[in-house]
Scaffold this active site. Structure first.
Site, PDB file in Angstrom:
ATOM      1  N   ASN A   1       0.808  -1.232   0.000  1.00 60.07           N
ATOM      2  CA  ASN A   1       0.000   0.000   0.000  1.00 60.07           C
ATOM      3  C   ASN A   1       0.837   1.277   0.000  1.00 60.07           C
ATOM      4  O   ASN A   1       0.316   2.352   0.262  1.00 60.07           O
ATOM      5  CB  ASN A   1      -0.944   0.004   1.206  1.00 60.07           C
ATOM      6  CG  ASN A   1      -0.194   0.166   2.515  1.00 60.07           C
ATOM      7  OD1 ASN A   1       1.028   0.094   2.547  1.00 60.07           O
ATOM      8  ND2 ASN A   1      -0.915   0.379   3.593  1.00 60.07           N
ATOM      9  N   LYS A   2       2.118   1.189  -0.311  1.00 55.80           N
ATOM     10  CA  LYS A   2       2.954   2.392  -0.341  1.00 55.80           C
ATOM     11  C   LYS A   2       2.915   3.022  -1.744  1.00 55.80           C
ATOM     12  O   LYS A   2       2.409   2.426  -2.690  1.00 55.80           O
ATOM     13  CB  LYS A   2       4.391   2.057   0.083  1.00 55.80           C
ATOM     14  CG  LYS A   2       4.484   1.375   1.454  1.00 55.80           C
ATOM     15  CD  LYS A   2       4.112   2.303   2.612  1.00 55.80           C
ATOM     16  CE  LYS A   2       3.684   1.567   3.865  1.00 55.80           C
ATOM     17  NZ  LYS A   2       4.746   1.072   4.724  1.00 55.80           N
TER      18      LYS A   2
END
Ligand SMILES: *Cc1c(COP(=O)(O)O)cnc(C)c1O
Length: 375
Positions: free
Chosen positions: A183-184
């Site tokens: 999720n970065k």
């Protein structure tokens, strides 16, 4: 299940082709793709940055502490509002966490004045996090570290593409740690990078990443070396070629993806500014260009956050919390000092969905559900 989920991958055929190419090449760990990714990421940061790709962001943080020889008896000043990996790695090397508070309910970056207050004879390093990709006050923090002769480590898990006054985050500390978790902003599943501009630290990090070995397998495969020495004890925090290949594609997409995030965040601001029970942090931010890693808001005191989360869930909107109070975790509650402003934020923060392929209509759905939830 969700109408709007918290995060979605920004993947297409390019990622599939890149991984397929690696699989067909039959060299699947730390080869040319890893080197190309490291070179690409180093040049994104500039300022003589040398990047080593590693297994994940926590590995990068751990390597940073090991390279700086932080150990039992040392204190490290760590953020009061962050992901627990920062405190965990300090604990794992036997050192002590001294938490430092954020600046205000509006500016969630570590307060330089509070960092300075927390310095003792035992302090060895300051570990900062650039929350949501908003830069800490690096002039002040670098100055403190210099005057007190402390190492500076940057947790850059949120920062690819973000800067402080035009200079990329991750180029201020002795060592910086990046995460390329799912999720970065730059996403490969599990991955990370440890970055330094110091030649001696770089060599040490190289060894620590791979069993302390002087020569990587790839060079022996290429016929460039026959055997190896073990110069220092090390770990295996290597990355594989599939994920380095994903990283190369994601690196190419980063600028456009961050622009897309910005556009969505500006729409969030338009919809939520002036909503009485909803406060948005960093609205007057002026220390550089953020990369809009996440969309955090601060709910009014009078609002029951659990109720809002449940109400939004019923409307199909996924939310999250960045981050729970460190002081409330079983492993830390008896050992860490209070950070009143960060603890307040932990109790009232809510993270709204944000990802590059999100649509303006989806932002509207989130805002409608949120406004309903707080009223
Ligand atoms: C994601 C994250 C980490 C850890 O990275 P992993 O790759 O998941 O190990 C550390 N610090 C912060 C602030 C993060 O958001």
């Amino acid at each position: 299940m969700w109408k709007v989920q918290l995060f979605k991958l920004n993947y297409d055929n390019k990622e599939i082709e890149a991984v397929t190419e690696v699989l067909e090449s039959a060299w699947i760990t730390m080869g040319q793709k890893t080197r190309d990714f490291e070179a690409g990421f180093s040049s994104l940061l500039g300022h003589d940055s040398k990047c080593l790709a590693v297994s994940n962001g926590t590995a990068a943080l751990h390597l940073a502490l090991l390279a700086l020889d932080i150990k039992a008896g040392d204190e490290v000043i760590t953020p009061g509002l962050t992901f627990i990996a920062d405190q965990n790695v300090v604990t794992m090397v036997g050192a002590t966490n001294v938490l430092s508070d954020i600046t205000s309910r509006d500016d969630w970056s570590m307060a330089p004045a509070d960092i300075e207050k927390k310095i003792t004879d035992k302090t060895k390093a300051v570990l900062v996090v650039h929350y949501a990709g908003f830069a800490c006050d690096m002039d002040a923090i670098c100055d403190i570290c210099k005057r007190h002769n402390l190492y500076l480590i940057e947790d850059c898990a949120h920062t690819p593409g973000a800067d402080y006054k035009g200079r990329p985050l991750g180029t201020f500390g002795d060592v910086a740690a990046f995460s390329f978790f799912t999720n970065k902003n730059l996403s490969v599943g599990e991955g990370g990078a440890v970055v330094t501009s110091d030649e001696v630290l770089y060599k040490k990090l190289l060894g620590l990443r791979s069993h302390g070995m002087s020569v990587p397998s790839f060079d022996r495969f290429k016929g460039r070396a026959i055997s190896y020495d073990v110069e220092i004890p090390g770990l295996n925090y290597r990355i594989d070629e599939m994920r380095a290949a994903l990283g190369l594609v994601q690196l190419e997409k980063l600028e456009v993806a961050n622009k897309a995030r910005q556009k969505l965040v500006l729409h969030y601001y338009e919809r939520l500014d002036g909503q009485l029970k909803i406060n948005i942090p960093f609205r007057r931010f002026s220390r550089g260009n953020p990369n809009y890693h996440i969309m955090p808001i601060l709910l009014d005191d009078s609002i029951d956050r659990l109720h809002v989360i449940e109400s939004m869930k019923e409307d199909g909107i996924q939310t999250s919390i960045h981050y729970p109070e460190i002081q409330e975790f079983s492993a830390y509650k008896d050992t860490v000092n209070p950070t009143p402003i960060a603890q307040y934020v932990s109790k009232h923060e809510l993270t709204l969905p944000l990802y590059p392929t999100m649509t303006i209509e989806e932002v509207d759905l989130v805002c409608d559900a949120l406004i309903k939830g707080v009223s």
